[in-house]
Every structure is written in C-alpha cells, then in structure tokens.
Design an enzyme around this catalytic site. Structure first.
Site, PDB file in Angstrom:
ATOM      1  N   SER A 125       0.726  -1.607  -0.672  1.00  6.76           N
ATOM      2  CA  SER A 125      -0.019   0.590  -0.181  1.00  6.76           C
ATOM      3  C   SER A 125       0.823   1.694  -0.253  1.00  6.76           C
ATOM      4  CB  SER A 125      -0.560   0.254   1.094  1.00  6.76           C
ATOM      5  OG  SER A 125      -0.329   0.562   2.732  1.00  6.76           O
ATOM      6  N   THR A 174      -1.909   3.042   3.317  1.00  8.02           N
ATOM      7  CA  THR A 174      -1.149   4.421   3.807  1.00  8.02           C
ATOM      8  C   THR A 174      -0.365   3.960   4.456  1.00  8.02           C
ATOM      9  OG1 THR A 174      -2.820   5.751   2.371  1.00  8.02           O
ATOM     10  CG2 THR A 174      -0.976   6.819   4.018  1.00  8.02           C
ATOM     11  N   THR A 232       1.672   7.274   0.187  1.00  7.10           N
ATOM     12  CA  THR A 232       0.620   5.670   0.359  1.00  7.10           C
ATOM     13  C   THR A 232       1.209   5.788  -1.206  1.00  7.10           C
ATOM     14  OG1 THR A 232      -1.421   5.272   0.034  1.00  7.10           O
ATOM     15  CG2 THR A 232      -1.066   7.677  -1.085  1.00  7.10           C
ATOM     16  N   ARG A 255      -4.596   9.043 -10.850  1.00 11.35           N
ATOM     17  CA  ARG A 255      -5.919   9.852  -9.718  1.00 11.35           C
ATOM     18  C   ARG A 255      -5.117  10.288  -8.497  1.00 11.35           C
ATOM     19  NH1 ARG A 255      -6.641   6.653  -3.702  1.00 11.35           N
ATOM     20  NH2 ARG A 255      -7.983   6.993  -3.091  1.00 11.35           N
ATOM     21  N   VAL A 256      -5.852  10.951  -7.753  1.00  9.40           N
ATOM     22  CA  VAL A 256      -4.935  11.542  -6.522  1.00  9.40           C
ATOM     23  C   VAL A 256      -5.775  11.308  -5.560  1.00  9.40           C
ATOM     24  CG1 VAL A 256      -3.786  12.833  -5.620  1.00  9.40           C
ATOM     25  CG2 VAL A 256      -3.349  13.113  -7.984  1.00  9.40           C
ATOM     26  N   GLY A 257      -5.504  10.626  -4.526  1.00 13.31           N
ATOM     27  CA  GLY A 257      -6.290  11.104  -3.028  1.00 13.31           C
ATOM     28  C   GLY A 257      -6.034  10.709  -2.232  1.00 13.31           C
ATOM     29  N   ASP A 258      -6.026  11.377  -0.785  1.00 16.32           N
ATOM     30  CA  ASP A 258      -6.264  12.927   0.079  1.00 16.32           C
ATOM     31  C   ASP A 258      -4.647  12.755   1.003  1.00 16.32           C
ATOM     32  OD1 ASP A 258      -6.230   9.706   1.382  1.00 16.32           O
ATOM     33  OD2 ASP A 258      -6.542  10.466   3.249  1.00 16.32           O
ATOM     34  N   THR A 310      -5.428   7.476   7.223  1.00 15.68           N
ATOM     35  CA  THR A 310      -5.416   6.097   5.634  1.00 15.68           C
ATOM     36  C   THR A 310      -7.136   5.777   5.610  1.00 15.68           C
ATOM     37  OG1 THR A 310      -5.444   4.862   7.767  1.00 15.68           O
ATOM     38  CG2 THR A 310      -3.070   5.279   7.081  1.00 15.68           C
ATOM     39  N   GLY A 311      -6.884   4.445   4.305  1.00 18.20           N
ATOM     40  CA  GLY A 311      -8.489   4.547   3.975  1.00 18.20           C
ATOM     41  C   GLY A 311      -9.006   4.971   2.987  1.00 18.20           C
ATOM     42  N   GLY A 352      -9.039   7.381   0.126  1.00 20.00           N
ATOM     43  CA  GLY A 352      -9.368   9.297   0.551  1.00 20.00           C
ATOM     44  C   GLY A 352     -10.373   9.981  -0.533  1.00 20.00           C
TER      45      GLY A 352
END
Length: 367
Positions: A70, A215, A233, A243-246, A266-267, A269
C-alpha cells in the site's frame, strides 16, 4: 495581533503546559511497519534530528519495504500496471509543507515532497512535473513494480468480465470447456501462477474483489514542542491513471498546526477529501476537543455525507490519527471490529516507552 476570544483558551492552555517529551504516532501497517516507523523517528529525534527528518526517516522504512503493497516500492499499481505514488509533509516550526501526486519511478515520494517544500516556491507537484523535479533533485528512477504486485495486477485483470462474461486475460475459446466457476478460482490460479505462494494468490483474489487503499501517516512531537508530520501511499489499487487520493492533499490526508497539533488519515481518500478530514480534526482540537473526540467528530461528518446509509458505509474504511501539542493522542476508526476480531490499531513510541500498538477507538459497530 489580537486573537479572538474563542482562540485564546486552547492556544494559551497548550502553551502553558509542561513539555510532554518525545511522542511519535503512526498508522499500524503490515509487518510491524508502524512500530518500526515510530521507533526510527524517536531514534532520530533523540539523536538531535529535526522532527520532519524523523518522520520521513520513519516512513522510508515502509516505502522501501516491498512486503507492504500500500506504500512505495511494491505498491499495487493502477489499472495499467504502473505504480503511482502520493505523499505530503508539514514542518511545524516553519509552518511549511510540500506534496507530490501520481509520481512514478521514485521509491520514496515523502523525500520528494520535502524537497518540494525546501527547494521550490510551490507546495504541490504532480505527474510528469513531479518526476522531472525529482530527477533534477538527483532522485534515482527505479521500477516500483515487484513480481508479487505484478501477479496481483494480472489476477485483477483476470477478474474483469464484459457483458458476455468474457475476458481476454484468460483461456481462449479454443481451450477445452471447463466447469463453470466463479470469476476467480484459487486452484486454477495455482496452476497459472505455479511459483506464487498460495497466501499471495488468496490475497490477490480478495484485492481484485475489494481493491485496497492503504497508506502510512506519521506525526511527531519533540521535547521542545516542535511538531512535524508526513503521509505517503501508493493509493487505491487498480485506480484510473492519474487518480490522486487524500494523502498528498494538505488539509485532507495531512494537517498540522504548530500551535495545536497534527492529524492524518488512512483509508478511502475520496471520503476523507469530502470532509477535509485532517484539517477538521486539528480545528476540532483548536476548539477544545480531545484528540479522540476530534477524530470521532470528523468520522461523523463522513457518516453524514452518506446520509447515515449503513449499507453504503459498510464499504468505506477510514482511520484518523491525532497528536495534540500537549502530548495527548488517539487513533480512531470508522468501524469497530468484526465479531471475534481486534479493533483497528495504530503505533506509538515515546522517549520513555518502546514502540507498540494501541487500539483505535471507533464510531460504528459492525453487526
């Protein structure tokens, strides 16, 4: 500058309290990743290192560990089989930050995020621009896809079916008819991937059905009251390229205010971005909430965004980690444990006690 009446009590209270000593918290992660991360960060701080150097040295252990799929090297790739990494960092004493998103070929994006903070007038570089910057800063390009991650990606591709239940990533029409089975069959995969461990194949089946999104977040406080934080992450498995998460979004997957404290996540995003989770947690602490209550309140906002629909929320996994400047800390999870299981955990290490796991508090009970 005059502070409003609402800001004075907490800022004054935290400034007046005695120094709590060195404290580092992080997400738990696989293979004792969080425990090792926190221990390393405390070691760096004890040796006189800066808090930001400490947390980055800590997460580097996980970024470079191919067993954690991850984060960093060995992270699960996007839908095209390419590993894209995200990271952000914040340095409390100078109130600065830096971030990179969707960067390829660099094992330690947390270090690149720090370079963005220190060597540019920007805060966030993404994609090809982030990679070109990393090259200019002397970072070595390397293939981030391990054999195990590649195997998991191929198995995910085998799980995809069109409207006629057909997939080009499997035996063709000219092969002898087989008994009808589910989309992925462990015994068939063992024949197709004879060198892969059975545990890996079982994990790959689960990850194909439920794409994971891990993450590592790490936050540090030293004896002088200085704080720093980092989140890094490889993002959601099988994501659309770009794609970009948080995690690299300062205020989403990471926020730190030197006067109050820091928080990370974490988790999934996307759900954290919709709640500006880390910023929300720190602002809650500013207004007098404990780290535990501040994190639980942020989780309540995520529940609100789903109109408290438990069926949809059952598919969401998200944790917050919070460390206040007075040394109080907490980890909080959206969901409690399944029957017979332990709650989600986080890692903590102090100058007085060895690195260890602690249970997260949680908001919702699993039925």
């Amino acid at each position: 500058m005059m502070l409003g009446a609402a800001a004075l009590p907490m800022a004054g209270q935290l400034a007046a309290q005695s120094r709590p000593g060195t404290i580092v918290i992080s997400s738990a992660n696989r293979n004792n990743g969080g425990i090792n991360c926190c221990a390393k960060a405390v070691e760096v701080i004890k040796g006189g290192g800066d808090t930001l150097d400490a947390v980055i040295a800590g997460v580097n252990i996980v970024e470079l560990d191919p067993r954690d799929s991850s984060v960093g090297y060995g992270g699960l790739p996007n839908e095209e089989g390419v590993v894209e990494l995200d990271a952000s960092c914040m340095h409390g004493p100078t109130r600065r930050g830096g971030a990179v998103g969707a960067i390829r070929n660099i094992k330690t994006p947390s270090k690149v995020a720090k370079a963005v903070m220190e060597q540019t007038d920007h805060m966030f570089l993404v994609g090809d621009g982030a990679l070109k910057f990393a090259r200019a800063m002397g970072f070595k390009e390397e293939d981030l896809l391990t054999e195990e991650s590649r195997t998991q990606w191929l198995i995910w591709k085998k799980s995809l079916k069109d409207g006629n239940n057909h997939n080009n990533w499997g035996p063709g029409l000219d092969t002898p008819p087989a008994k009808k089975k589910g989309a992925l069959d462990l015994e068939q995969l063992k024949r197709e991937f004879p060198h892969a461990r059975q545990e890996l194949l079982a994990e790959a089946i689960e990850n194909a059905i439920h794409p994971p999104h891990g993450t590592i977040n790490c936050i540090a406080l030293n004896e002088k009251g200085e704080m720093s934080a980092v989140t890094t992450t490889s993002g959601m498995a099988w994501k659309i390229p770009g794609r970009v998460g948080d995690s690299p979004i300062i205020g989403g997957g990471l926020w730190l205010d030197q006067d109050i404290g820091g928080a990370g996540s974490t988790g999934r995003g996307e759900e954290n971005i919709r709640a500006c989770g880390a910023h929300t947690v720190v602002e809650n602490m500013r207004h007098g909430m404990s780290p535990k209550d501040a994190a639980l309140d942020a989780l309540k906002r995520i529940v609100r965004n789903f109109d408290s629909d438990m069926e949809r929320l059952a598919q969401v996994d998200i944790n917050f980690y919070a460390l206040r400047k007075d040394g109080e800390y907490a980890g909080a999870s959206l969901w409690g444990p399944a029957p017979g299981k332990r709650p989600a955990q986080f890692a903590v290490c102090t100058s007085a006690a060895a690195s260890r796991h602690q249970d997260c508090v949680y908001l919702l009970e699993r039925k």
